[in-house]
Scaffold this active site. Structure first.
Site, PDB file in Angstrom:
ATOM      1  N   GLU A 297     -21.881  18.180 128.145  1.00 28.63           N
ATOM      2  CA  GLU A 297     -22.166  19.278 129.090  1.00 28.63           C
ATOM      3  C   GLU A 297     -21.628  20.602 128.572  1.00 28.63           C
ATOM      4  O   GLU A 297     -22.155  21.660 128.876  1.00 28.63           O
ATOM      5  CB  GLU A 297     -21.534  18.961 130.459  1.00 28.63           C
ATOM      6  CG  GLU A 297     -21.892  19.953 131.569  1.00 28.63           C
ATOM      7  CD  GLU A 297     -21.062  21.229 131.545  1.00 28.63           C
ATOM      8  OE1 GLU A 297     -21.598  22.296 131.861  1.00 28.63           O
ATOM      9  OE2 GLU A 297     -19.864  21.166 131.184  1.00 28.63           O
TER      10      GLU A 297
ATOM     11  N   ASP B  12     -18.068  14.407 128.926  1.00 31.52           N
ATOM     12  CA  ASP B  12     -17.469  14.895 127.678  1.00 31.52           C
ATOM     13  C   ASP B  12     -16.151  15.636 127.875  1.00 31.52           C
ATOM     14  O   ASP B  12     -15.870  16.205 128.918  1.00 31.52           O
ATOM     15  CB  ASP B  12     -18.454  15.794 126.915  1.00 31.52           C
ATOM     16  CG  ASP B  12     -18.966  16.967 127.753  1.00 31.52           C
ATOM     17  OD1 ASP B  12     -19.138  16.801 128.986  1.00 31.52           O
ATOM     18  OD2 ASP B  12     -19.190  18.049 127.182  1.00 31.52           O
TER      19      ASP B  12
HETATM   20 NI    NI Z   1     -16.807  21.175 133.489  1.00 36.61          NI
END
Ligand code: NI
Length: 394
Positions: free
Chosen positions: A139, A81
Site C-alpha cells: 500500500e 506491508d
Molecule cells: Ni497506512
C-alpha cells in the site's frame, strides 16, 4: 441478528487479536514481499473454510465468505506491508527485521482482517450475502491495490460495496472518523527538468543558469495554491527534491525539481495541473531555459459515499455510545484504496488509536510509532458489523 453481539464477541477475542498483531509486528515485510504475513493470513482463512486465492499481485490474498442467505457482496480490504524504518520503540514485540518496521499500523489491520473473518464466520448461516476479504500488499506508494485490480480483484463477484479502515494515531482510542464525501486526496508526482546552458561559474553571461530558473520556479509554484485555487477548497503543491550541479565553479546545464500535488476534486486537480505547467514553462522561458514536465497520477482521491457513510455513522453510534464520532476528519495524504472504491459505493473509516498517557502517540511512519492495542477489538467489531449492515440493508 443483533449487531451489537460483535462487540462482546470481539472483546472475548482480545488476547488473540493482540497476539496476532504482535506476531506480525515482530516480522514486518516490505511491499510485495509479504510472504510470511500472507502465509499466516491464508492459513487463517483456510481454517475458517473460506474460498482462498493466493499470489494475487505477488502476495495478495482474496478470500470469499459466502453467507447462508443470498445477498450482495461487500469487499473488505486490509493492507499488510511494512515500511523501511528502523524501529526505536523498544517494545518487547519490536521488529526482528533490521531496517523494516510496521510503522503505519498495517500489522494491526491484518490482525483485524483475520478477526473480522472469525466474527462473521460465527454467524455465517444467517449472513445475507458474500464478504470478499482482500489482504493487499504494497500500500505504501508501490501500487499494490492497482495491481490487484489489474489482476481481477473487482470481478467474480463484483463488489456492491467496498470498505476499509485505518488505525489513526492523530486521534485517541474512542474516536472514530466517518466523513461523507472526499477524505483522502488524490496524488500526483511531478518532475520538471529545466535546461539551460552550462558554463564557468565566473562567466555567468556566457551561460544560461538553470539553477536560478529552478529556484524561481520553486518559489513561483507556491502561488498556484495561494493565488489560483479557490481558498475554500483544498490543494497542496510541494517541491520536495531539487537537484543541480556537480561542482562549485560550474554552472550546470540542467536542474531537476520534483514534488507532489494533492487535490480532492477533478476541477481543482485540472486547474492545479494546468497552472503548475504554465508557471513552470513561463518562468523558465523568462529565464531563457527550456522545460520538460512530467506529471504522473499515483492515486485518485478517496471519496466516501454519502449514504454508506451516514449508515455506518449511525451504526458506530449505536455500537459505541461513548465514542466520539467525527464526520469532518480528512487528510491530504493519499491511499491506493481509492482504486478499490472507484465506481463502488464505499467507505473508508479512521479509528483513533493513540494513548498519550502511555506514549503511544507517535505519528505514523515514525520510528517510535506504536498504538493502543485496546483499539483492535473495537475496530474488528466495527468492521464486521459494518459489513453486516451493508449486506442486510440492500
Ligand atoms: Ni497506512
Amino acid at each position: 441478528m443483533d449487531i451489537s453481539q460483535f462487540v462482546h464477541q470481539s472483546n472475548a477475542l482480545a488476547d488473540e487479536i493482540v497476539a496476532l498483531r504482535r506476531d506480525f509486528h515482530r516480522h514486518p515485510e516490505l511491499g510485495f514481499q509479504e510472504h510470511r504475513t500472507a502465509g499466516v493470513v491464508a492459513e487463517a482463512m483456510t481454517d475458517l473454510d473460506l474460498e482462498v486465492h493466493t499470489g494475487i499481485a505477488e502476495t495478495g490474498i482474496v478470500a470469499l465468505m459466502v453467507g447462508g442467505k443470498p445477498g450482495p457482496t461487500v469487499l473488505l480490504r486490509f493492507d499488510m506491508d511494512a515500511l523501511p524504518v528502523q524501529e526505536e520503540t523498544g517494545a518487547p514485540y519490536a521488529s526482528t527485521h533490521d531496517g523494516v518496521m510496521h510503522a503505519c499500523g498495517h500489522d494491526g489491520h491484518t490482525a483485524i482482517g483475520i478477526t473480522v473473518a472469525k466474527l462473521l464466520h460465527e454467524h455465517r448461516a444467517s449472513l445475507p450475502g458474500v464478504v470478499k476479504f482482500v489482504f493487499q500488499p504494497a500500500e505504501e506508494g508501490m501500487g499494490g491495490a492497482e495491481r490487484m485490480v489489474a489482476e481481477g480483484v473487482l470481478e467474480n463477484p463484483r463488489p456492491d460495496y467496498s470498505l476499509a479502515m485505518h488505525l489513526w494515531n492523530d486521534k485517541p482510542r474512542g474516536w472514530i472518523g466517518i466523513k461523507p464525501g472526499p477524505i483522502m486526496a488524490g496524488a500526483e508526482m511531478f518532475e520538471i527538468v529545466i535546461r539551460g546552458k552550462g558554463g564557468h561559474g565566473a562567466a555567468p553571461h556566457q551561460a544560461i543558469d538553470p539553477v536560478l530558473a529552478a529556484a524561481q520556479i520553486t518559489i513561483a509554484l507556491q502561488s498556484v495554491v495561494s493565488r489560483n485555487v479557490d481558498p475554500r477548497k483544498s490543494a497542496v503543491v510541494s517541491v520536495t527534491q531539487f537537484q543541480a550541479g556537480e561542482a562549485f565553479n560550474i554552472i550546470p546545464s540542467h536542474a531537476i525539481i520534483r514534488g507532489t500535488i494533492r487535490t480532492f476534486t477533478p476541477e481543482v486537480r485540472d486547474l492545479v495541473l494546468q497552472r503548475v505547467e504554465e508557471v513552470s514553462r513561463g518562468v523558465a522561458k523568462a529565464m531563457g531555459c527550456d522545460t520538460k514536465i512530467e506529471i504522473t497520477q499515483l492515486t485518485p482521491p478517496v471519496v466516501n459515499d454519502h449514504a454508506v457513510a451516514r449508515m455506518l455513522k449511525s451504526l458506530a453510534e449505536s455500537m459505541f455510545p461513548e465514542a466520539t464520532i467525527d464526520t469532518n476528519e480528512f487528510t491530504m495524504g493519499s491511499e491506493d484504496m481509492a482504486f478499490l472504491m472507484e465506481g463502488i459505493p464505499s467507505a473508508y473509516l479512521f479509528v483513533g488509536s493513540s494513548d498519550s498517557s502511555r506514549n503511544l502517540d507517535a505519528p505514523h511512519h515514525n520510528p517510535h510509532f506504536d498504538f493502543d492495542e485496546a483499539v483492535l477489538p473495537i475496530a474488528s467489531s466495527l468492521v464486521a458489523a459494518s459489513a453486516w449492515r451493508l449486506l442486510e440493508a440492500s
